[in-house]
Design an enzyme around this catalytic site. Structure first.
Site, PDB file in Angstrom:
ATOM      1  N   HIS A  62      37.316  40.841  33.309  1.00  0.00           N
ATOM      2  CA  HIS A  62      38.373  40.702  34.307  1.00  0.00           C
ATOM      3  C   HIS A  62      39.761  40.508  33.711  1.00  0.00           C
ATOM      4  O   HIS A  62      40.735  40.425  34.453  1.00  0.00           O
ATOM      5  CB  HIS A  62      38.078  39.536  35.255  1.00  0.00           C
ATOM      6  CG  HIS A  62      38.339  38.193  34.625  1.00  0.00           C
ATOM      7  ND1 HIS A  62      37.495  37.634  33.711  1.00  0.00           N
ATOM      8  CD2 HIS A  62      39.365  37.325  34.758  1.00  0.00           C
ATOM      9  CE1 HIS A  62      37.978  36.475  33.305  1.00  0.00           C
ATOM     10  NE2 HIS A  62      39.118  36.255  33.928  1.00  0.00           N
TER      11      HIS A  62
HETATM   12  C1  UD1 Z   1      42.616  34.282  37.456  1.00  0.00           C
HETATM   13  C2  UD1 Z   1      43.253  33.584  36.262  1.00  0.00           C
HETATM   14  C3  UD1 Z   1      42.378  33.794  35.030  1.00  0.00           C
HETATM   15  C4  UD1 Z   1      40.952  33.381  35.275  1.00  0.00           C
HETATM   16  C5  UD1 Z   1      40.441  34.122  36.491  1.00  0.00           C
HETATM   17  C6  UD1 Z   1      39.021  33.758  36.823  1.00  0.00           C
HETATM   18  C7  UD1 Z   1      45.710  33.472  36.203  1.00  0.00           C
HETATM   19  C8  UD1 Z   1      46.904  34.008  35.535  1.00  0.00           C
HETATM   20  N1  UD1 Z   1      44.558  34.121  35.941  1.00  0.00           N
HETATM   21  O1  UD1 Z   1      42.634  35.680  37.208  1.00  0.00           O
HETATM   22  O2  UD1 Z   1      42.889  33.011  33.966  1.00  0.00           O
HETATM   23  O3  UD1 Z   1      40.169  33.685  34.145  1.00  0.00           O
HETATM   24  O4  UD1 Z   1      41.288  33.814  37.613  1.00  0.00           O
HETATM   25  O5  UD1 Z   1      38.556  34.567  37.860  1.00  0.00           O
HETATM   26  O6  UD1 Z   1      45.793  32.502  36.922  1.00  0.00           O
HETATM   27  N2  UD1 Z   1      40.962  38.482  44.451  1.00  0.00           N
HETATM   28  C9  UD1 Z   1      40.136  38.566  45.542  1.00  0.00           C
HETATM   29  N3  UD1 Z   1      39.563  37.412  46.006  1.00  0.00           N
HETATM   30  C10 UD1 Z   1      39.759  36.205  45.420  1.00  0.00           C
HETATM   31  C11 UD1 Z   1      40.623  36.140  44.302  1.00  0.00           C
HETATM   32  C12 UD1 Z   1      41.196  37.273  43.818  1.00  0.00           C
HETATM   33  O7  UD1 Z   1      39.919  39.615  46.102  1.00  0.00           O
HETATM   34  O8  UD1 Z   1      39.205  35.201  45.885  1.00  0.00           O
HETATM   35  C13 UD1 Z   1      41.562  39.727  43.917  1.00  0.00           C
HETATM   36  C14 UD1 Z   1      42.911  40.028  44.453  1.00  0.00           C
HETATM   37  O9  UD1 Z   1      42.973  41.378  44.664  1.00  0.00           O
HETATM   38  C15 UD1 Z   1      43.837  39.647  43.306  1.00  0.00           C
HETATM   39  C16 UD1 Z   1      42.972  39.875  42.081  1.00  0.00           C
HETATM   40  O10 UD1 Z   1      41.642  39.609  42.503  1.00  0.00           O
HETATM   41  O11 UD1 Z   1      44.975  40.415  43.300  1.00  0.00           O
HETATM   42  C17 UD1 Z   1      43.306  38.978  40.932  1.00  0.00           C
HETATM   43  O12 UD1 Z   1      43.322  37.598  41.335  1.00  0.00           O
HETATM   44  P1  UD1 Z   1      44.298  36.559  40.592  1.00  0.00           P
HETATM   45  O13 UD1 Z   1      44.065  35.188  41.099  1.00  0.00           O
HETATM   46  O14 UD1 Z   1      45.689  37.087  40.626  1.00  0.00           O
HETATM   47  O15 UD1 Z   1      43.871  36.653  39.075  1.00  0.00           O
HETATM   48  P2  UD1 Z   1      42.431  36.734  38.371  1.00  0.00           P
HETATM   49  O16 UD1 Z   1      42.315  38.055  37.725  1.00  0.00           O
HETATM   50  O17 UD1 Z   1      41.345  36.283  39.287  1.00  0.00           O
END
Ligand code: UD1
Length: 365
Positions: free
Chosen positions: A207
């Site tokens: 991820h």
């Molecule tokens: C975040 C953390 C990362 C951690 C990871 C664990 C930061 C910078 N990154 O990354 O360090 O390892 O979480 O998972 O804080 N989304 C969903 N549902 C959710 C959450 C996210 O659909 O419940 C999707 C959304 O499209 C979003 C994307 O995942 O844009 C990324 O989510 P985001 O919280 O921005 O970062 P992660 O890649 O999850």
């Protein structure tokens, strides 16, 4: 009585805060829990609260996804408002890990003059292109109490001039959670309902933006992983960030060689990794969990902020070159199934030591 406020936001935060909250609760401490809402899906958040026995958050800031600036900014705006309205005001704000919610909450609390404790302080990948590295550095320099998992973390903080009096090495809280839940996880035998044999498959997670956001980079990785899947089934619980990228038709062929499943709950995932022959990952937490379980791990990154998993545990940082990944996977599969030693203070008591450090800090404050 002093009030401790914990702030969680994303999946890897939940298993770090749970043992500290439980230990503080056994000591009768007053606590509140705020969820920033960075992760919001049932599979990324809700299931962990239920399985880890975390209390319902007293407040959910509901910030959701966005660019780094948007997400960090939204947490700051909402958390500042919450702290200004809080009665009583907390005496300590606890932030775990290295996600955007961590740094945002720490900055707000520090500016309001509320002491900050950082759980899992001092880790460094020394790679500032990684968003989490920036979050770690800033959070550590805002924190008044730095709870570290391992000696390398203490050394990093000393090198950066953080006074030793602020640092307490308490060990690995995530491993407390793993040890507490392993018997239930094993009893689930999650591999069976995926039609797999114990010890006869690999678990993959991916991820990190550097691995999944660029279709060409993701395609190269998937090609190598499809090659590994010729030797044994590769189960791939897909993070939502990665799922969005896999919609690209150019990646469909390689992805089809892997066993794609939805993100799993804590117990199911632990069950699966505990019986895996090999773990392939770019996660931080999974490098530690595979070391604690004695399962060989190939980290698909150029560096790690968790060097004890390499020097003592089962982790090999192999980078992202497809040829190297395939060769290292072959070597791991040809070798003995598990090895490595569990690092010091990964003993299931880190939550107790962290609670002692928090209460000692509050007594001094
Ligand atoms: C975040 C953390 C990362 C951690 C990871 C664990 C930061 C910078 N990154 O990354 O360090 O390892 O979480 O998972 O804080 N989304 C969903 N549902 C959710 C959450 C996210 O659909 O419940 C999707 C959304 O499209 C979003 C994307 O995942 O844009 C990324 O989510 P985001 O919280 O921005 O970062 P992660 O890649 O999850």
């Amino acid at each position: 009585m002093a009030l401790v406020l914990h702030v969680v936001g994303a999946r890897p935060n939940f298993m770090k805060v749970a043992p500290l909250m439980a230990a503080l609760s056994r000591r009768g401490a007053a606590q509140r829990l705020v969820h920033t809402g960075q992760h919001f899906d049932e599979r990324m958040s809700g299931v962990f609260f239920a399985e880890l026995g975390l209390p319902r958050p007293d407040l959910d800031l509901g910030v959701g996804s966005g660019t780094h600036g948007e997400q960090t900014g939204r947490v700051m705006i909402a958390f500042e408002r919450a702290l200004l309205e809080a009665a009583p005001r907390p005496d300590l704000v606890v932030v775990p890990g290295d996600v955007n919610s961590t740094v945002a909450a720490a900055l707000v609390a520090a500016k309001l003059g509320i002491p900050v404790a950082h759980l899992e302080a001092g880790l460094r990948s020394h790679d500032r292109t990684m968003p989490e590295e920036l979050n770690r550095v800033v959070t550590d320099h805002l924190a008044d109490l730095l709870l570290t998992p391992s000696p390398d973390a203490d050394e990093n903080l000393a090198r950066e001039g953080v006074p030793a009096a602020r640092v307490a090495r308490v060990g690995n809280l995530m491993i407390d959670t793993l040890r507490a839940h392993l018997p239930r996880a094993r009893a689930l035998s999650a591999w069976r309902y995926l039609g797999l044999e114990e010890g006869g498959y690999a678990v993959l997670t991916l991820h990190r933006p550097s691995n999944v956001d660029d279709p060409a980079a993701l395609g190269r990785l998937l090609g190598a992983l499809a090659e590994v899947a010729r030797a044994l089934p590769v189960v791939f619980p897909v993070h939502p960030r990665t799922r969005a990228r896999l919609a690209d038709p150019a990646l469909a062929g390689a992805a089809a060689a892997l066993r794609l499943v939805e993100p799993l709950g804590y117990l199911e995932f632990l069950s699966l990794t505990s019986a895996a022959r090999l773990v392939l990952t770019d996660s931080g937490g999974l490098q530690e969990e595979s070391t604690a379980l004695g399962v060989p791990c190939l980290t698909l990154r150029e560096n790690t902020e968790r060097p004890v998993t390499v020097s003592e545990g089962t982790n090999h940082v192999v980078g992202t070159d497809p040829g190297r990944i395939v060769a290292e996977a072959r070597r791991a599969l040809d070798g003995a199934p598990g090895r490595g030693r569990v690092p010091a203070l990964w003993d299931g008591q880190a939550g107790e030591r962290a609670a002692d450090a928090v209460l000692a800090f509050l007594a001094r404050a």
